[in-house]
Design a protein around this motif. Sequence first.
Motif, mmCIF file in Angstrom:
data_model
loop_
_atom_site.group_PDB
_atom_site.id
_atom_site.type_symbol
_atom_site.label_atom_id
_atom_site.label_comp_id
_atom_site.label_asym_id
_atom_site.label_seq_id
_atom_site.Cartn_x
_atom_site.Cartn_y
_atom_site.Cartn_z
ATOM 1 N N LEU A 92 -27.549 44.351 -11.158
ATOM 2 C CA LEU A 92 -27.877 42.921 -11.096
ATOM 3 C C LEU A 92 -28.083 42.484 -9.650
ATOM 4 O O LEU A 92 -28.920 41.623 -9.369
ATOM 5 N N GLY A 93 -27.342 43.105 -8.732
ATOM 6 C CA GLY A 93 -27.522 42.821 -7.308
ATOM 7 C C GLY A 93 -28.906 43.212 -6.806
ATOM 8 O O GLY A 93 -29.437 42.594 -5.884
ATOM 9 N N HIS A 94 -29.501 44.228 -7.420
ATOM 10 C CA HIS A 94 -30.862 44.625 -7.039
ATOM 11 C C HIS A 94 -31.844 43.485 -7.304
ATOM 12 O O HIS A 94 -32.888 43.413 -6.663
ATOM 13 N N PHE A 95 -31.509 42.627 -8.241
ATOM 14 C CA PHE A 95 -32.363 41.476 -8.549
ATOM 15 C C PHE A 95 -31.915 40.239 -7.765
ATOM 16 O O PHE A 95 -32.728 39.596 -7.117
ATOM 17 N N GLY A 96 -30.635 39.935 -7.808
ATOM 18 C CA GLY A 96 -30.116 38.722 -7.180
ATOM 19 C C GLY A 96 -30.052 38.785 -5.663
ATOM 20 O O GLY A 96 -30.125 37.758 -4.998
ATOM 21 N N GLU A 97 -29.872 39.972 -5.121
ATOM 22 C CA GLU A 97 -29.788 40.166 -3.662
ATOM 23 C C GLU A 97 -30.936 41.054 -3.180
ATOM 24 O O GLU A 97 -30.769 41.864 -2.268
ATOM 25 N N HIS A 98 -32.086 40.887 -3.811
ATOM 26 C CA HIS A 98 -33.233 41.771 -3.580
ATOM 27 C C HIS A 98 -33.618 41.876 -2.099
ATOM 28 O O HIS A 98 -33.727 42.975 -1.564
ATOM 29 N N GLN A 99 -33.795 40.749 -1.441
ATOM 30 C CA GLN A 99 -34.234 40.764 -0.042
ATOM 31 C C GLN A 99 -33.177 41.390 0.866
ATOM 32 O O GLN A 99 -33.505 42.164 1.768
ATOM 33 N N TRP A 144 -36.535 47.240 -7.800
ATOM 34 C CA TRP A 144 -36.578 46.641 -9.141
ATOM 35 C C TRP A 144 -36.338 47.718 -10.205
ATOM 36 O O TRP A 144 -35.573 47.499 -11.149
ATOM 37 N N GLY A 153 -32.736 48.951 -10.198
ATOM 38 C CA GLY A 153 -31.894 47.891 -10.763
ATOM 39 C C GLY A 153 -31.989 47.850 -12.275
ATOM 40 O O GLY A 153 -30.983 47.715 -12.971
#
Length: 147
Positions: A36-43, A69, A72
């Motif tokens: 989920l961090g790969h999406f929410g903390e992507h940058q 992406w 994640g």
Amino acid sequence: MIRTIETYITPSQKLQDWAEPVFRVLTSLIFIIGGLGHFGEHQMMLDRMVESPWWNMINMVGNPSWLLWLSGGVFVIFGVMLALGWMTRLSALLIFLTLIPITITVHIAPGHVGPLFKNIAILGSLFLIYCRGPGKYALDNRKISEG
């Protein structure tokens, strides 16, 4: 004396029955939350990848954002499946194969010894789950009716 201590602290059969599903669920949580961090903390994760000494290799494999992406998605989807004990071996294998390049490209870097060995331990956990299967209380164990 050691044998006496070992006998005294041996868990009951009921507790032993819960060991595999607890191990499976606790192992899966790092992938569900991390994925989920790969999406929410992507940058932030992309910025960390840029700092990797292997940045050029990451770019050669593919677009780093898309790779983030994709990894994640694998972590979340197959992490949930691992927790449920559904397609357990496939889930453990796919997460294992996704974690290897991440470990090499992000964690084999100066100052990353802790995360590197955390990932190595997790790879060992996934290997054990893959080899042993889901254990008790898993969807893989449900009876499939014929007909």
